[in-house]
Design a protein around this motif. Sequence first.
Motif, PDB file in Angstrom:
ATOM      1  N   PRO A  31     -58.998   2.710  74.222  1.00 13.47           N
ATOM      2  CA  PRO A  31     -58.213   2.161  73.116  1.00 13.47           C
ATOM      3  C   PRO A  31     -59.131   1.617  72.022  1.00 13.47           C
ATOM      4  N   MET A  32     -58.698   1.800  70.790  1.00 14.53           N
ATOM      5  CA  MET A  32     -59.466   1.299  69.644  1.00 14.53           C
ATOM      6  C   MET A  32     -58.559   0.422  68.786  1.00 14.53           C
ATOM      7  N   ARG A  33     -57.965  -0.554  69.449  1.00 19.19           N
ATOM      8  CA  ARG A  33     -57.015  -1.427  68.767  1.00 19.19           C
ATOM      9  C   ARG A  33     -57.595  -2.148  67.561  1.00 19.19           C
ATOM     10  N   ASN A  34     -58.842  -2.550  67.630  1.00 22.18           N
ATOM     11  CA  ASN A  34     -59.430  -3.324  66.544  1.00 22.18           C
ATOM     12  C   ASN A  34     -60.350  -2.513  65.652  1.00 22.18           C
TER      13      ASN A  34
ATOM     14  N   VAL B 188     -74.658   4.465  63.981  1.00 20.22           N
ATOM     15  CA  VAL B 188     -74.354   3.829  65.270  1.00 20.22           C
ATOM     16  C   VAL B 188     -72.860   3.542  65.374  1.00 20.22           C
ATOM     17  N   LYS B 189     -72.275   3.054  64.293  1.00 23.05           N
ATOM     18  CA  LYS B 189     -70.836   2.765  64.287  1.00 23.05           C
ATOM     19  C   LYS B 189     -70.033   4.042  64.565  1.00 23.05           C
ATOM     20  N   ASN B 190     -70.398   5.133  63.905  1.00 22.39           N
ATOM     21  CA  ASN B 190     -69.686   6.412  64.107  1.00 22.39           C
ATOM     22  C   ASN B 190     -69.852   6.921  65.533  1.00 22.39           C
ATOM     23  N   GLU B 191     -71.074   6.828  66.076  1.00 21.49           N
ATOM     24  CA  GLU B 191     -71.323   7.278  67.453  1.00 21.49           C
ATOM     25  C   GLU B 191     -70.481   6.481  68.438  1.00 21.49           C
ATOM     26  N   ARG B 192     -70.402   5.191  68.222  1.00 21.46           N
ATOM     27  CA  ARG B 192     -69.639   4.325  69.132  1.00 21.46           C
ATOM     28  C   ARG B 192     -68.151   4.663  69.079  1.00 21.46           C
ATOM     29  N   MET B 193     -67.627   4.857  67.884  1.00 20.58           N
ATOM     30  CA  MET B 193     -66.211   5.206  67.724  1.00 20.58           C
ATOM     31  C   MET B 193     -65.919   6.571  68.346  1.00 20.58           C
ATOM     32  N   SER B 194     -66.812   7.529  68.132  1.00 18.24           N
ATOM     33  CA  SER B 194     -66.614   8.866  68.690  1.00 18.24           C
ATOM     34  C   SER B 194     -66.630   8.832  70.210  1.00 18.24           C
TER      35      SER B 194
ATOM     36  N   MET C 121     -63.996  17.584  85.799  1.00 14.70           N
ATOM     37  CA  MET C 121     -65.426  17.475  85.641  1.00 14.70           C
ATOM     38  C   MET C 121     -65.782  17.088  84.213  1.00 14.70           C
ATOM     39  N   ARG C 122     -65.081  17.659  83.236  1.00 16.04           N
ATOM     40  CA  ARG C 122     -65.346  17.350  81.830  1.00 16.04           C
ATOM     41  C   ARG C 122     -65.119  15.872  81.542  1.00 16.04           C
ATOM     42  N   LYS C 123     -64.058  15.309  82.119  1.00 20.19           N
ATOM     43  CA  LYS C 123     -63.781  13.892  81.897  1.00 20.19           C
ATOM     44  C   LYS C 123     -64.898  13.015  82.460  1.00 20.19           C
ATOM     45  N   ILE C 124     -65.421  13.404  83.597  1.00 22.97           N
ATOM     46  CA  ILE C 124     -66.520  12.641  84.197  1.00 22.97           C
ATOM     47  C   ILE C 124     -67.747  12.710  83.300  1.00 22.97           C
ATOM     48  N   CYS C 125     -68.036  13.893  82.772  1.00 20.77           N
ATOM     49  CA  CYS C 125     -69.188  14.050  81.876  1.00 20.77           C
ATOM     50  C   CYS C 125     -69.015  13.208  80.615  1.00 20.77           C
ATOM     51  N   LEU C 126     -67.812  13.227  80.048  1.00 24.02           N
ATOM     52  CA  LEU C 126     -67.550  12.416  78.864  1.00 24.02           C
ATOM     53  C   LEU C 126     -67.690  10.930  79.175  1.00 24.02           C
ATOM     54  N   LEU C 127     -67.185  10.534  80.317  1.00 28.60           N
ATOM     55  CA  LEU C 127     -67.300   9.130  80.702  1.00 28.60           C
ATOM     56  C   LEU C 127     -68.753   8.731  80.885  1.00 28.60           C
ATOM     57  N   LEU C 128     -69.535   9.576  81.523  1.00 28.07           N
ATOM     58  CA  LEU C 128     -70.956   9.283  81.712  1.00 28.07           C
ATOM     59  C   LEU C 128     -71.693   9.234  80.373  1.00 28.07           C
ATOM     60  N   ALA C 129     -71.335  10.111  79.448  1.00 24.90           N
ATOM     61  CA  ALA C 129     -71.948  10.090  78.121  1.00 24.90           C
ATOM     62  C   ALA C 129     -71.600   8.799  77.401  1.00 24.90           C
ATOM     63  N   PHE C 130     -70.349   8.382  77.533  1.00 26.69           N
ATOM     64  CA  PHE C 130     -69.914   7.140  76.905  1.00 26.69           C
ATOM     65  C   PHE C 130     -70.644   5.943  77.505  1.00 26.69           C
ATOM     66  N   VAL C 131     -70.756   5.908  78.813  1.00 21.36           N
ATOM     67  CA  VAL C 131     -71.464   4.809  79.484  1.00 21.36           C
ATOM     68  C   VAL C 131     -72.916   4.787  79.030  1.00 21.36           C
ATOM     69  N   GLY C 132     -73.523   5.945  78.898  1.00 17.93           N
ATOM     70  CA  GLY C 132     -74.898   6.012  78.417  1.00 17.93           C
ATOM     71  C   GLY C 132     -75.034   5.478  77.012  1.00 17.93           C
TER      72      GLY C 132
END
Length: 102
Positions: free
Chosen positions: A59-62, A45-51, A1-12
């Motif tokens: 992956p954060m290859r670049n 914004v940059k920090n939020e996106r990376m987090s 469930m936590r992974k789903i919440c994190l994924l939804l937060a990221f998508v948002g």
Amino acid sequence: MRKICLLLAFVGLLNAANTSRGPVAFEAYDTNKDNIITQEEFQSVKNERMSAKAEANMPMRNAINSPEFGVFDANKDGKITKDEYQKGQLERRQERGGKGRQ
């Protein structure tokens, strides 16, 4: 469930930034909607996106190639206009030979 919440937060977050890959739109960085990006807005914004990417195990290859504020602040006045931002994006694409996204 936590992974789903994190994924939804990221998508948002991605929807708010209007991007899932590549460069973030000027409007997403201009959080107070004054048509100027300050260093604080840019870094926040940059920090939020990376987090969000890290929390979603994306992956954060670049990440090391992520541009800094000064890359876009052409006249070094501590503010980025939409014109400066667009020119900076174009220059970065040209430096990379027009390949891919930033």
